[in-house]
Design a protein around this motif. Sequence first.
Motif, PDB file in Angstrom:
ATOM      1  N   VAL A 161      -3.647 -38.488  -6.367  1.00 52.40           N
ATOM      2  CA  VAL A 161      -3.216 -39.250  -7.537  1.00 52.40           C
ATOM      3  C   VAL A 161      -2.130 -38.447  -8.237  1.00 52.40           C
ATOM      4  CG1 VAL A 161      -3.889 -40.245  -9.755  1.00 52.40           C
ATOM      5  CG2 VAL A 161      -5.481 -40.330  -7.813  1.00 52.40           C
ATOM      6  N   MET A 162      -0.946 -39.041  -8.373  1.00 56.22           N
ATOM      7  CA  MET A 162       0.153 -38.395  -9.090  1.00 56.22           C
ATOM      8  C   MET A 162       0.052 -38.788 -10.555  1.00 56.22           C
ATOM      9  SD  MET A 162       1.465 -36.990  -6.452  1.00 56.22           S
ATOM     10  CE  MET A 162       3.046 -36.281  -6.925  1.00 56.22           C
ATOM     11  N   VAL A 200       1.522 -31.851 -14.573  1.00 58.26           N
ATOM     12  CA  VAL A 200       2.140 -30.598 -15.040  1.00 58.26           C
ATOM     13  C   VAL A 200       1.500 -30.114 -16.334  1.00 58.26           C
ATOM     14  CG1 VAL A 200       4.364 -30.960 -13.893  1.00 58.26           C
ATOM     15  CG2 VAL A 200       4.002 -31.884 -16.194  1.00 58.26           C
ATOM     16  N   MET A 201       0.521 -30.889 -16.851  1.00 54.13           N
ATOM     17  CA  MET A 201      -0.149 -30.492 -18.095  1.00 54.13           C
ATOM     18  C   MET A 201      -1.543 -29.965 -17.779  1.00 54.13           C
ATOM     19  SD  MET A 201       0.932 -33.483 -20.769  1.00 54.13           S
ATOM     20  CE  MET A 201       2.593 -34.191 -20.762  1.00 54.13           C
ATOM     21  N   ALA A 202      -1.775 -28.707 -18.147  1.00 57.23           N
ATOM     22  CA  ALA A 202      -3.024 -28.027 -17.785  1.00 57.23           C
ATOM     23  C   ALA A 202      -4.257 -28.747 -18.325  1.00 57.23           C
ATOM     24  CB  ALA A 202      -2.987 -26.586 -18.297  1.00 57.23           C
ATOM     25  N   LYS A 203      -4.177 -29.217 -19.572  1.00 59.23           N
ATOM     26  CA  LYS A 203      -5.343 -29.851 -20.202  1.00 59.23           C
ATOM     27  C   LYS A 203      -5.760 -31.107 -19.422  1.00 59.23           C
ATOM     28  CE  LYS A 203      -7.886 -30.737 -24.110  1.00 59.23           C
ATOM     29  NZ  LYS A 203      -7.683 -30.791 -25.533  1.00 59.23           N
ATOM     30  N   ARG A 204      -4.763 -31.847 -18.941  1.00 57.18           N
ATOM     31  CA  ARG A 204      -5.062 -33.074 -18.193  1.00 57.18           C
ATOM     32  C   ARG A 204      -5.679 -32.744 -16.834  1.00 57.18           C
ATOM     33  NH1 ARG A 204      -1.066 -37.904 -19.895  1.00 57.18           N
ATOM     34  NH2 ARG A 204      -1.371 -37.594 -22.106  1.00 57.18           N
ATOM     35  N   GLY A 219       2.017 -29.228 -10.732  1.00 61.50           N
ATOM     36  CA  GLY A 219       3.332 -29.375 -10.121  1.00 61.50           C
ATOM     37  C   GLY A 219       4.400 -28.485 -10.718  1.00 61.50           C
ATOM     38  N   LYS A 220       4.099 -27.896 -11.885  1.00 63.51           N
ATOM     39  CA  LYS A 220       5.051 -26.972 -12.503  1.00 63.51           C
ATOM     40  C   LYS A 220       4.925 -25.591 -11.865  1.00 63.51           C
ATOM     41  CE  LYS A 220       4.518 -26.466 -16.924  1.00 63.51           C
ATOM     42  NZ  LYS A 220       4.393 -26.869 -18.348  1.00 63.51           N
ATOM     43  N   GLU A 221       3.701 -25.273 -11.408  1.00 66.68           N
ATOM     44  CA  GLU A 221       3.428 -23.922 -10.910  1.00 66.68           C
ATOM     45  C   GLU A 221       3.517 -23.803  -9.392  1.00 66.68           C
ATOM     46  OE1 GLU A 221      -0.319 -22.982 -12.693  1.00 66.68           O
ATOM     47  OE2 GLU A 221       0.550 -23.079 -14.719  1.00 66.68           O
TER      48      GLU A 221
END
Length: 356
Positions: A179-180, A206-210, A225-227
């Motif tokens: 799931v993107m 890209v949001m850690a909390k999510r 996806g940011k890391e």
Amino acid sequence: MEGTVMDGTMKVAVMEGIGKMGYTRRPIPTPKADEVLVKLEYVGICGSDMHYYETGAIGDYVVEPPFVLGHEPGGTVVEVGSNVKHLKVGDRVALEPGKTCGRCEFCRQGKYNLCPDVVFFATPPVDGVFQEYAAHEAALCFKLPDNVSTLEGALIEPLAVGFHAANQGGAHAGQTAVVMGAGCIGLVSMMTLKAQGVSRVYVVDVMAKRLEKALELGADGVINGKEEDAVEAVRRLTGGAGCDLVIETAGTEITTRQAIHMTKKGAVIVLVGYSKSGEMTLPMSLALDKELTFKTVFRYRHIYPMAIDAVAAGRVNLKGIVTDIFDFEDIQNAMDRSVADKANIVKAVVRIAGEE
């Protein structure tokens, strides 16, 4: 209960302009013969509500203030139209927000979500339901079992999108799915895939909390996806094979391109998220080489009973997606915070009136 027939006025939250909410009073609606009057208890704040609030339009749908937002309602029946047999006063219900014509080719084929004459809450010029009461077609009000709250009732609407996406993708046991996006629709899609028996479901955001929320709600793994490179991560997690199914809810070109790269040959990609511009450039020669199937989603059809059953049976933890509950008196703050703090607010809900 204030008698059998409601008269008087109700409080209504209205969008007075871009970024500006206010209140007005309007008459409590009288239900027609085939309608029920529902005292609303919770209404979810959806991405489309935020988009109208921030920009005043989505595509050709332009807000003309004063406009009422909100299309994810749960509440209790307080009055029943003369023709209504399946509901009674006191029943708790989830409201499906789109009333269709029933006569066009799409309605006759059962694909009523494609009806061109749909009247849908909070899609201009039709007002939504950030208000105390709503009269709605009884056939679109679905009774909640005793173990499903009206808070969950308000979230059946986004959950229905997740079920429709999974159905469009032919989700089944033995698959690996990605799931993107881990916003509300991404999370309900992930939970739906798990409820339908998909063996492994990974979530990219890209949001850690999510991503934390996705793990808490049952994802088999998450990818930031940011890391890291999401495509490489999926290849690694699938032993180089790629995944069988992608549900794309982020609506970005980059995530859609990644979906084409991370799937195995013959896979299915379901496009759910709307992109900002409405257009994107994709590696189509790769899609052809892989013989991928692309499916898209517009709302949902024939899903509410199935979605409610899944929640009642404990297969979907709907309450778990709610991070913030705002009081009706605090609607300006509710909208402002939802727009400004997407990193922390996964799903916000407005409490119109508490459950008795």
